[in-house]
Design a protein around this motif. Structure first.
Motif, PDB file in Angstrom:
ATOM      1  N   SER A 180       0.927  -1.189  -0.036  1.00  0.00           N
ATOM      2  CA  SER A 180      -0.037  -0.029  -0.101  1.00  0.00           C
ATOM      3  C   SER A 180       0.866   1.409  -0.001  1.00  0.00           C
ATOM      4  O   SER A 180       0.307   2.339  -0.392  1.00  0.00           O
ATOM      5  CB  SER A 180      -0.931  -0.021   1.151  1.00  0.00           C
ATOM      6  N   LEU A 181       2.053   1.298   0.277  1.00  0.00           N
ATOM      7  CA  LEU A 181       2.939   2.441   0.544  1.00  0.00           C
ATOM      8  C   LEU A 181       3.396   3.029  -0.851  1.00  0.00           C
ATOM      9  O   LEU A 181       3.900   4.085  -0.741  1.00  0.00           O
ATOM     10  CB  LEU A 181       4.085   2.049   1.288  1.00  0.00           C
ATOM     11  N   SER A 182       3.120   2.073  -1.814  1.00  0.00           N
ATOM     12  CA  SER A 182       3.568   2.605  -3.274  1.00  0.00           C
ATOM     13  C   SER A 182       2.454   3.572  -3.689  1.00  0.00           C
ATOM     14  O   SER A 182       2.680   4.047  -4.983  1.00  0.00           O
ATOM     15  CB  SER A 182       4.026   1.423  -4.086  1.00  0.00           C
ATOM     16  N   THR A 183       1.355   3.594  -3.287  1.00  0.00           N
ATOM     17  CA  THR A 183       0.285   4.405  -3.968  1.00  0.00           C
ATOM     18  C   THR A 183       0.798   6.088  -4.066  1.00  0.00           C
ATOM     19  O   THR A 183       1.159   6.668  -3.377  1.00  0.00           O
ATOM     20  CB  THR A 183      -0.945   4.453  -3.124  1.00  0.00           C
ATOM     21  N   VAL A 184       0.238   6.345  -5.292  1.00  0.00           N
ATOM     22  CA  VAL A 184       0.813   7.720  -5.710  1.00  0.00           C
ATOM     23  C   VAL A 184      -0.160   8.925  -4.693  1.00  0.00           C
ATOM     24  O   VAL A 184       0.349   9.729  -4.318  1.00  0.00           O
ATOM     25  CB  VAL A 184       0.452   8.032  -7.014  1.00  0.00           C
ATOM     26  N   ASN A 185      -1.454   8.309  -4.585  1.00  0.00           N
ATOM     27  CA  ASN A 185      -2.392   9.288  -3.912  1.00  0.00           C
ATOM     28  C   ASN A 185      -2.434   8.874  -2.560  1.00  0.00           C
ATOM     29  O   ASN A 185      -3.088   8.231  -1.984  1.00  0.00           O
ATOM     30  CB  ASN A 185      -3.794   9.389  -4.481  1.00  0.00           C
ATOM     31  N   TRP A 186      -1.270   9.281  -1.656  1.00  0.00           N
ATOM     32  CA  TRP A 186      -1.307   8.560  -0.252  1.00  0.00           C
ATOM     33  C   TRP A 186      -2.093   9.505   0.501  1.00  0.00           C
ATOM     34  O   TRP A 186      -2.790   9.118   1.557  1.00  0.00           O
ATOM     35  CB  TRP A 186       0.207   9.153   0.143  1.00  0.00           C
ATOM     36  N   ASN A 187      -2.461  10.784   0.304  1.00  0.00           N
ATOM     37  CA  ASN A 187      -3.375  11.444   1.116  1.00  0.00           C
ATOM     38  C   ASN A 187      -4.778  11.500   0.389  1.00  0.00           C
ATOM     39  O   ASN A 187      -5.244  12.724  -0.019  1.00  0.00           O
ATOM     40  CB  ASN A 187      -2.861  12.844   1.188  1.00  0.00           C
ATOM     41  N   SER A 188      -5.331  10.407   0.366  1.00  0.00           N
ATOM     42  CA  SER A 188      -6.511  10.324  -0.406  1.00  0.00           C
ATOM     43  C   SER A 188      -7.807  10.406   0.505  1.00  0.00           C
ATOM     44  O   SER A 188      -7.556  10.370   1.716  1.00  0.00           O
ATOM     45  CB  SER A 188      -6.562   9.009  -1.132  1.00  0.00           C
ATOM     46  N   GLY A 189      -8.877  10.503  -0.211  1.00  0.00           N
ATOM     47  CA  GLY A 189      -9.998  10.543   0.735  1.00  0.00           C
ATOM     48  C   GLY A 189     -10.318   9.633   1.833  1.00  0.00           C
ATOM     49  O   GLY A 189      -9.848   8.288   1.734  1.00  0.00           O
TER      50      GLY A 189
END
Length: 506
Positions: free
Chosen positions: A344-353
């Motif tokens: 999960s750490l690789s997600t581009v949108n870390w500060n997502s809804g």
């Protein structure tokens, strides 16, 4: 009157489940946050034509059911993009290699909601309550698992309320699969321990269809059960191994892995890549120790926001009686949680809804919730006052998490930035987007500071950007690096005003 009441233990559990369903459906509305538009359109598509490809008539139905201002532009752009045959008609939707347009998330959750969606729409009821029905079905399975595990109505009720107050209520009415994933994963871990490997495999497999890191369940579930049996019955490792590793255990692990692989086959068939989300929305260099710490302990959206009591109970086990005997079991469950977190750490949108705690951290905390409930099960008696205090703390945190949005700093984060800015270094995307109060606003040429650039206590800038250096130190000037760490893509923090090197003279 008493003879008509469900006085048997099973009757009380049925009544408890009925109360949960009635309260959820009557008192809450579907939440259209997160990736709602994708799951909603897929549910509409399945209920209309039995396939996940998004067609113009599906958008027409969505326009009727989601007339809110925010969705008008979504529908307009998506419809126009599909009509033009765009490869990416709107974020979250991609053209298939053989035609058609599809949401990038897998369709299992929406497919489960399609039938209740169609029935609710036919009778004039709010059709998106279908997602709440799917979530409640998952919760019902969890309640039954907890009852099979504890054989106690009181302990089952407490465990369920503890789960709901630990982030569950924050996501229970979301029209996206976070609540279903968490409920199914926790139920699967419980069913695995009580030797129901196939049921556990199906639950974890369906959850893994929406959240691929749950593939690790096929490996960790047997290991955790081996450690449980070994500690619970005080057996040698070899005896516990023989007890757990049977033909059924192996087949169940294969089943779970096979279910988790279905979205991979679907993505490869539809787009020619194993994971369209990994191809479009992940960046492996983001997998850093800072993000792992953020996953668990960030004061805005980390696991600590919703699970402090569960985390304390896990720590307490390390110092409890027989702690040494149970240590392998505890460590394996913790490693499982870390294994869920790392992809999960690789997600581009870390500060997502998010609803307080981030969505990945909510279901990623289920191994910790399992450890907390497992230890409480092993202890014969807990003081009633302590149990009530635990629920009260968690209930307060539900209210706290609802007091801010993912575009603003939490009260705890604001306190740390105000009083101890050097001790709090959030993941850069969190700091940037919550201070600008705008999702997707992060650009290398921009500089953000708390509370402001005139009187900064903490500054975030991109040290590879000449524009950022010029903004902080004037034309030609550069910020003296100091000993601040460099984050991926060149982001760097400064505590206090910047120290500038003079501009080079010609």
């Amino acid at each position: 009157m008493q003879r008509y009441l469900p006085v048997t233990p099973k009757g009380r559990i049925v009544l408890f489940i009925a109360v949960l369903w009635l309260a959820a459906l009557a008192l809450t509305r579907p939440n259209k946050g997160g990736d709602f538009q994708e799951y909603a359109l897929m549910a509409i598509a399945f209920s209309s034509h039995g396939s996940p490809d998004i067609r113009p008539q599906d958008i027409t139905i969505s326009e009727r059911l989601s007339p809110e201002v925010g969705f008008v532009e979504v529908h307009r752009r998506l419809r126009a993009g599909i009509a033009r045959g765009d490869k990416w008609p709107f974020p979250g939707f991609v053209a298939g290699q053989h035609g058609g347009h599809y949401a990038i998330h897998f369709f299992a959750y929406s497919a489960l909601a399609a039938l209740p969606f169609k029935l609710l729409d036919a009778i004039g009821a709010p059709p998106f309550k279908a997602f709440q029905i799917v979530n409640l079905a998952a919760l019902t399975i969890l309640v039954l698992a907890l009852y099979r595990f504890s054989a106690s109505v009181k302990r089952t009720v407490f465990a369920t309320l503890f789960f709901l107050f630990s982030g569950g209520l924050l996501y229970s009415n979301w029209c996206s699969p976070e609540f279903m994933t968490a409920s199914a994963l926790l139920a699967a871990m419980v069913y695995s321990i009580i030797n129901r490997p196939y049921l556990a495999a199906v639950l974890a497999g369906v959850a893994a269809m929406q959240n691929p890191p749950l593939l690790f369940f096929s490996m960790f579930a047997p290991l955790i059960r081996i450690a449980w049996v070994r500690a619970d019955e005080d057996l040698a490792w070899s005896a516990a191994l023989r007890r757990v590793v049977t033909r059924h255990t192996v087949l169940a692990s294969i089943l779970q892995a096979a279910l988790a692989a279905v979205p991979v086959a679907y993505s490869y068939t539809t787009w020619g890549v194993p994971s369209i989300i990994a191809a479009l929305a992940t960046y492996p260099p983001f997998i850093t120790p800072l993000r792992l710490v953020s996953f668990y302990f960030d004061l805005n959206q980390g696991m600590i926001v919703a699970f402090p009591v569960a985390m304390l109970l896990v720590v307490a086990q390390l110092f409890a009686r027989n702690a040494r005997r149970w240590l392998p079991h505890t460590l394996l469950a913790l490693l499982f949680s870390v294994a869920l977190a790392i992809p999960s750490l690789s997600t581009v949108n870390w500060n997502s809804g998010a609803a307080g705690v981030m969505r990945y951290a909510f279901w990623g905390a289920m191994p910790l919730m399992y450890l907390a409930l497992g230890w409480m099960h092993r202890v014969p008696r807990w003081p009633l006052a302590l149990l009530l205090a635990m629920l009260l703390v968690q209930a307060g945190l539900v209210k706290y998490a609802r007091s801010y949005r993912h575009e603003t700093m939490s009260p705890a984060a604001t306190f740390m930035l105000e009083r101890f800015p050097a001790l709090y270094e959030p993941e850069p995307e969190i700091f940037f987007e919550r201070l600008t109060q705008q999702d997707g606003s992060m650009r290398p040429d921009r500089v953000v500071a708390y509370p402001n650039l005139k009187h900064p206590k903490k500054i975030l800038f991109n040290h590879e950007s000449a524009a950022a250096h010029a903004l902080l130190c004037g034309p030609g000037g550069r910020v003296v690096p100091g000993d601040a760490r460099i984050h991926p893509l060149g982001w760097r923090y400064i505590d206090g005003p910047p120290v500038c090197a003079p501009a080079a003279t010609p």
